[in-house]
Design an enzyme around this catalytic site. Structure first.
Site, mmCIF file in Angstrom:
data_model
loop_
_atom_site.group_PDB
_atom_site.id
_atom_site.type_symbol
_atom_site.label_atom_id
_atom_site.label_comp_id
_atom_site.label_asym_id
_atom_site.label_seq_id
_atom_site.Cartn_x
_atom_site.Cartn_y
_atom_site.Cartn_z
ATOM 1 N N GLU A 77 9.841 -15.452 -63.374
ATOM 2 C CA GLU A 77 10.667 -16.221 -64.187
ATOM 3 C C GLU A 77 10.736 -15.533 -65.570
ATOM 4 O OE1 GLU A 77 8.468 -17.508 -62.187
ATOM 5 O OE2 GLU A 77 9.713 -18.310 -60.627
ATOM 6 N N HIS A 146 7.915 -29.713 -57.842
ATOM 7 C CA HIS A 146 9.477 -29.470 -57.591
ATOM 8 C C HIS A 146 10.021 -30.774 -58.180
ATOM 9 C CE1 HIS A 146 7.556 -26.638 -54.618
ATOM 10 N NE2 HIS A 146 8.883 -26.201 -54.318
#
Lengths: 351, 402
Positions: A77, A146
């Protein structure tokens, strides 16, 4: 005898209005339209190309625009954000996807130390037209990492704009605006709303955006339900429960106005305060944990600016100050209609 | 803007293409030489070809003497700049200066290997490289003066702002190269970092991204042996930093970082290969930070004088001077003219950094976004009002104190 849904479908057919469109479809269409309008718009991230994203938000983009404009990256990322910054420096308009809220944390240094600061560091010589899409928040029974509500980290970082739509039309409008913006935008997508539907015409939204026919949504909160007795201020995933609570309150004879913040940065003090000054009572609803949060900031701003119009202290309904819970605990954590109604009840109505 | 629609080209194809020219295996191409490439010995004599540390496919042509003379002029200026800046710190004109004293050959070569249109992404110790690239020395030093976090327009000279967070800038270089490649431009990016920085996660991500997308990036690692106080042995167990390249599928090379001849030869070839589509390369320059990390550091706490003296004997200026004098290139007149050029730059720095810069408090709010938000406008007005009020009351306060 017909069901309510059948009756609604029959009414919609009779009106020949637009077909229901999902929040996800609005986002995909916004990216595709932006890519058609500007060759410099590129979309990349993890699993966004062949797969079309784990939530299918980038579905079909590689097929239409080719592997140079929509591509998968290595699984890193910080690399995605850092490379996007360089591409934005060199004339492109990257739209990148962080697969889940908590998976964006490895990129935090790039976001906080460079994306947010480059314009200031170069006294405006380097602009970064860059959109970081972050599917966020819970309500989907997701496992750990999540379901985080990470908006406060970005909102607290000067130099980042933070958008978070709650309606299908805003999903389209705000994403087009984010891609068109010369400032970096962290675009927070409430993942539980991806499959929500509204009867809106994407064609109309597209032509309105292209013609500049509608005022910018950036920096403008929306009164999504008018009312006179109290104001609920919410954003992103908290807007649907806020609206449901207002609906329930109406049955009890209380007229509750709901304001959808839409863009946390820039924040629309004017619309929020106008509503609270009118109603005299306010509840801020957000899914994120409440301590040192966006909800705290909104509460403080309203208190400072509307004190003399308030009949009761501004209250918050937020997540608890705990790591986002495991799926079986989620329903106790999420701010729901009952908790919002209970809080509304406590706004000193007897005074 | 138009993005070329030609196929991006697989990694193996372009690497294989690059290797074909050298007639060696991909592994031999990617692995650095044993030891290091050195062309000019420490006493300033040109080494014969078989003593330059090269191996098949790793032979480097020697740049012409006039190029070396021009590079030496830059070394002289670079050394003067380093010493002038350190003096300006002692005089309180600069807040801090991480000097590249001893690393001038790396600084000069990293700028000279690039063309107009190429990009450089430097670190905080690369001020001399940025100046050599053409940015006004005073603008380069502004970042250390305390009135601006930047100092120059990166687009004007295609130089990133000297980066403080380690290796984060490598990824920016990767992105610039990626955008250029998508448009079919032949831009090369030189992305710079130090030995300690190779332990950072972004070093890995930048090298991997550049290799996977086959981007024209030359990663240039100045191994000056210390990350503040921590020696290289505590950063890595790899045989060398250049060996890290092979894991990413790119070529790595090791070069004597105090030998400007070898640096120019190795970097020129790396830039040429990258421009021709070889994909990224990694060059490790073996050098030494002759002074402390900054003026705030005390190097005697972690290294001994004998080590420093051993490196002083390898000084990049001395050995180049000996070579150019012996070659008849560096006459007394030329040497005097270089010294004058260096003094001129030093004077420019002294004059440019001597005055108090005029600063506008409203600049605090002006550049956070392309347009200030309503909240920033409110805060800007608050500060303007506060300053106006303190200006009104200041004389009274002073009177009270006396």
């Amino acid at each position: 005898m017909t069901t309510v849904a059948e009756a609604a479908a029959a009414r919609a057919a009779a009106n020949a209005g637009p077909e229901p469109v999902t929040f996800a479809k609005a986002l995909t269409t916004a990216m595709a339209d932006a890519m058609r309008a500007d060759d410099g718009v590129v979309v990349f991230g993890e699993d966004v190309a062949t797969l079309g994203g784990v939530f299918r938000i980038t579905d079909g983009l590689q097929k239409e625009f080719g592997a140079q404009r929509c591509f998968d990256t290595p699984l890193a990322e910080s690399g995605i954000v850092g490379m996007a910054l360089g591409m934005a420096m060199n004339g492109l308009r990257p739209v990148i996807e962080m697969q889940f809220d908590a998976f964006a944390y490895p990129a935090f240094e790039q976001i906080a130390s460079h994306v947010a600061k480059m314009h200031n560091r170069t006294r405006g010589k380097v602009t970064l037209p860059l959109v970081i899409r972050v599917p966020y928040a819970g309500g989907i029974g997701g496992v750990e990492h999540h379901c985080d509500s990470s908006e406060a980290y970005y909102a607290h970082t000067p130099g980042l704009k933070v958008f978070t739509p709650s309606s299908v039309a805003d999903a389209y409008r705000l994403l087009r605006e984010a891609i068109a913006s010369d400032d970096p935008v962290v675009f927070m997508e409430p993942k539980k709303l991806y499959w929500s539907k509204e009867a809106v015409s994407l064609e109309t939204l597209r032509s309105e955006f292209d013609a500049g026919a509608t005022p910018r949504a950036e920096g403008r909160a929306a009164v999504v339900r008018p009312g006179t007795d109290a104001t609920i201020i919410a954003y992103g995933p908290a807007v649907p429960p806020a609206l449901a609570a207002a609906e329930a309150a109406a049955l009890e004879g209380r007229s509750v106005e709901v304001v959808d913040v839409r863009t946390i940065v820039p924040f629309d003090d004017e619309t929020v305060c106008a509503s609270v000054r009118k109603t005299g009572r306010a509840v801020v609803v957000a899914e994120a944990q409440g301590f040192a949060s966006v909800a705290s900031e909104i509460t403080a701003r309203v208190q400072e600016r509307c004190f003399h119009s308030l009949a009761a202290p501004v209250r918050r309904v937020t997540g608890f100050d705990i790591p986002f819970p495991a799926p079986k605990f989620e329903h106790w954590y999420l701010p729901g209609v009952d908790r919002i109604l209970d809080t509304l009840d406590e706004l000193q109505w007897e005074d | 803007m138009t993005i070329s629609v030609s196929s991006p080209g697989g990694g193996e194809t372009s690497l294989a293409e690059a290797v074909k020219n050298f007639g060696i295996s991909i592994e031999d191409y990617m692995l650095p030489v044993h030891g290091q490439i050195q062309i000019l010995s420490e006493d300033g004599t040109m080494l014969p070809e078989d003593r330059r540390g090269s191996s098949p496919g790793h032979q480097y042509p020697v740049p012409p003497d006039e190029e070396l003379l021009a590079a030496y002029r830059r070394l002289v200026i670079g050394r003067r700049v380093n010493d002038q800046n350190s003096a300006l710190v002692r005089q309180g004109r600069l807040a801090v200066y991480p000097s590249s004293h001893g690393q001038e050959a790396c600084q000069v070569a990293s700028a000279l290997c690039l063309r107009d249109g190429d990009w450089m992404f430097p670190t905080y110790r690369d001020a001399v490289a940025v100046m050599t690239r053409g940015v006004d020395p005073v603008d380069v030093m502004t970042i250390f003066r305390g009135d601006w976090h930047g100092g120059y327009d990166p687009h004007a000279h295609q130089v990133g702002i000297q980066s403080t967070p380690l290796t984060t800038q490598l990824l920016h270089g990767v992105g610039v190269a990626h955008a250029a490649k998508l448009r079919g431009e032949d831009t090369v990016v030189l992305a710079m970092c130090g030995d300690g920085a190779t332990s950072e996660g972004d070093f890995h991500e930048a090298l991997n991204f550049a290799a996977v997308f086959q981007l024209p990036v030359v990663f240039f690692v100045q191994n000056n042996q210390y990350a503040i106080s921590v020696p290289l042995a505590h950063q890595t167990a790899a045989p060398s930093l250049a060996h890290k390249a092979v894991g990413y599928g790119m070529a790595g090379e090791r070069v004597d970082g105090n030998d400007i001849v070898a640096l120019l030869a190795v970097l020129d070839r790396a830039v040429t290969l990258a421009r021709a589509g070889s994909g990224p390369l990694l060059v490790e320059a073996n050098t030494y930070r002759m002074q402390a990390h900054t003026n705030a550091d005390d190097a005697t706490r972690y290294r001994n004088q004998a080590e420093v003296e051993a490196w002083a004997a390898k000084d990049p200026l001395n050995r180049m001077r000996h070579y150019l004098r012996a070659a008849g290139q560096l006459t007394d007149d030329v040497e005097a003219s270089f010294a004058r050029d260096a003094e001129e730059v030093a004077q420019h720095l002294r004059e440019g950094l001597s005055g108090e810069p005029e600063i506008d408090p409203q600049d605090l709010f002006r550049y956070v976004f392309t347009e200030p938000t309503p909240q920033l406008r409110e805060q800007a007005a608050f500060l303007a009002d506060e300053i106006a009020r303190s200006a009104d009351t200041a004389p009274a306060d002073l009177a009270k104190e006396h």
